[in-house]
Design a protein around this motif. Structure first.
Motif, short mmCIF file in Angstrom:
data_model
loop_
_atom_site.label_atom_id
_atom_site.label_comp_id
_atom_site.label_asym_id
_atom_site.label_seq_id
_atom_site.Cartn_x
_atom_site.Cartn_y
_atom_site.Cartn_z
N LEU A 1 0.82 -1.22 0.00
CA LEU A 1 0.00 0.00 0.00
C LEU A 1 0.86 1.27 0.00
N THR A 2 2.08 1.16 0.46
CA THR A 2 3.00 2.30 0.43
C THR A 2 3.73 2.38 -0.90
N ALA A 3 4.19 1.23 -1.40
CA ALA A 3 5.02 1.22 -2.61
C ALA A 3 4.25 1.68 -3.85
N VAL A 4 3.01 1.22 -3.99
CA VAL A 4 2.26 1.51 -5.23
C VAL A 4 2.02 3.02 -5.40
N PRO A 5 1.42 3.73 -4.42
CA PRO A 5 1.22 5.17 -4.63
C PRO A 5 2.52 5.97 -4.69
N THR A 6 3.55 5.51 -3.97
CA THR A 6 4.84 6.21 -4.03
C THR A 6 5.45 6.07 -5.42
N TRP A 7 5.40 4.87 -5.98
CA TRP A 7 5.93 4.62 -7.32
C TRP A 7 5.21 5.47 -8.36
N ASN A 8 3.90 5.66 -8.18
CA ASN A 8 3.09 6.38 -9.17
C ASN A 8 2.93 7.87 -8.86
N GLU A 9 3.48 8.35 -7.76
CA GLU A 9 3.22 9.73 -7.32
C GLU A 9 3.74 10.75 -8.33
N TYR A 10 2.92 11.74 -8.60
CA TYR A 10 3.27 12.75 -9.60
C TYR A 10 3.31 14.17 -9.06
N LEU A 11 2.31 14.55 -8.26
CA LEU A 11 2.10 15.96 -7.94
C LEU A 11 3.28 16.58 -7.19
N LEU A 12 3.64 16.00 -6.04
CA LEU A 12 4.76 16.56 -5.27
C LEU A 12 6.06 16.48 -6.05
N SER A 13 6.24 15.40 -6.79
CA SER A 13 7.46 15.26 -7.60
C SER A 13 7.53 16.36 -8.67
N ARG A 14 6.40 16.66 -9.30
CA ARG A 14 6.37 17.69 -10.33
C ARG A 14 6.65 19.07 -9.74
N VAL A 15 6.10 19.36 -8.56
CA VAL A 15 6.30 20.66 -7.92
C VAL A 15 7.71 20.79 -7.37
#
Length: 274
Positions: free
Chosen positions: A200-214
């Motif tokens: 549950l931690t790995a999947v959203p972290t792997w796919n995270e976009y918003l904070l990475s983009r900012v």
């Protein structure tokens, strides 16, 4: 009896239809990853006319996706490790130890489930700027670890509470301290719940976009979703390469879930029952 059977068949038919609708975009993505540029522009069917690995190989090498892959692996791995270490110990304390304010602190963590993550974006960016970690991978890992606290604490605390207290008492009689009891008794018995938390931690972290983009401005630190975004926002997007890049992002997540699905389901059910 016949009415119940009919209702069951209708339910299965509805679920099957929903599964097909959900799978179609995924199948189209897989199909597009094995098509050349001309074929995907022509449209055509789901099955490629002349399947080719050239799109995948060129996307992997020419567009620096190997570097993005390593960056995503680093951020995801550090996040999962931080979550499992910090919140496993915290959940053990909530479930087993007796200290002032334990119940209030636990419910404070759980209540954060209802706080939209987007509302914390600006404070996190400002704080990271003052700390000097904005634009670094550490600036991604720390918010990701913090963001998983509510659900992780809820699941692991319930899992630890399901462990019989007699086991702890027996370990106490043998002279074990709390750290030894946690490592030798509670952690092995709650392994499925920890696997669930890891997934549950790995999947959203792997796919995270918003904070990475900012946060990220240095291309050498881009993660996979940012690399995919750079493909889509180019002047002339090559849709077959976009499909190939999407497949590269999705495959590790699918493989992780297939490999750990038995532990994931058992851990989720056990934690909820606990």
């Amino acid at each position: 009896m016949s009415g119940s059977r009919t209702a069951r068949l209708l339910a299965y038919a509805g679920l099957a239809g929903y599964a097909l609708v959900s799978l179609y975009p995924f199948l189209w993505m897989v199909s597009g990853a094995f098509k050349d540029r001309l074929e995907i522009l022509r449209g055509g069917g789901l099955i490629p006319e002349a399947p080719t690995l050239a799109t995948l190989t060129s996307t992997w090498s020419r567009l620096h996706f190997f570097d993005y892959f390593l960056n995503s692996l680093k951020v995801t791995g550090l996040t999962v490790a931080g979550v499992l270490v910090v919140y496993s110990l915290a959940s053990y304390a909530f479930a087993v130890l007796d200290f002032p304010g334990r119940r209030a602190l636990f419910w404070m963590f759980v209540s954060l489930l209802f706080v939209p993550g987007i509302t914390m974006l600006l404070p996190v960016v400002v704080l990271e700027k003052h700390l000097g970690i904005l634009g670094t991978h550490l600036g991604l890992v720390l918010p990701f670890v913090n963001g998983t606290a509510p659900l992780t604490v809820l699941l692991l605390t319930n899992s630890f509470r399901a462990v019989p207290g007699e086991l702890r008492d027996a370990a106490r009689c043998d002279g074990a301290g709390d750290l030894r009891i946690y490592l030798s008794v509670y952690l092995p018995l709650a392994r499925p719940a920890h696997v669930t938390v890891a997934v549950l931690t790995a999947v959203p972290t792997w796919n995270e976009y918003l904070l990475s983009r900012v946060s990220l401005s240095d291309p050498s630190r881009y993660t996979l979703p940012i690399g995919l975004e750079s493909l889509i926002s180019s002047e002339v997007p090559r849709y077959n390469e976009v499909m190939a890049a999407s497949l590269i992002i999705v495959l590790p997540v699918v493989a992780l879930f297939l490999f750990l699905q038995r532990y994931f389901v058992n851990g989720l059910v056990g934690a909820l029952k606990g």
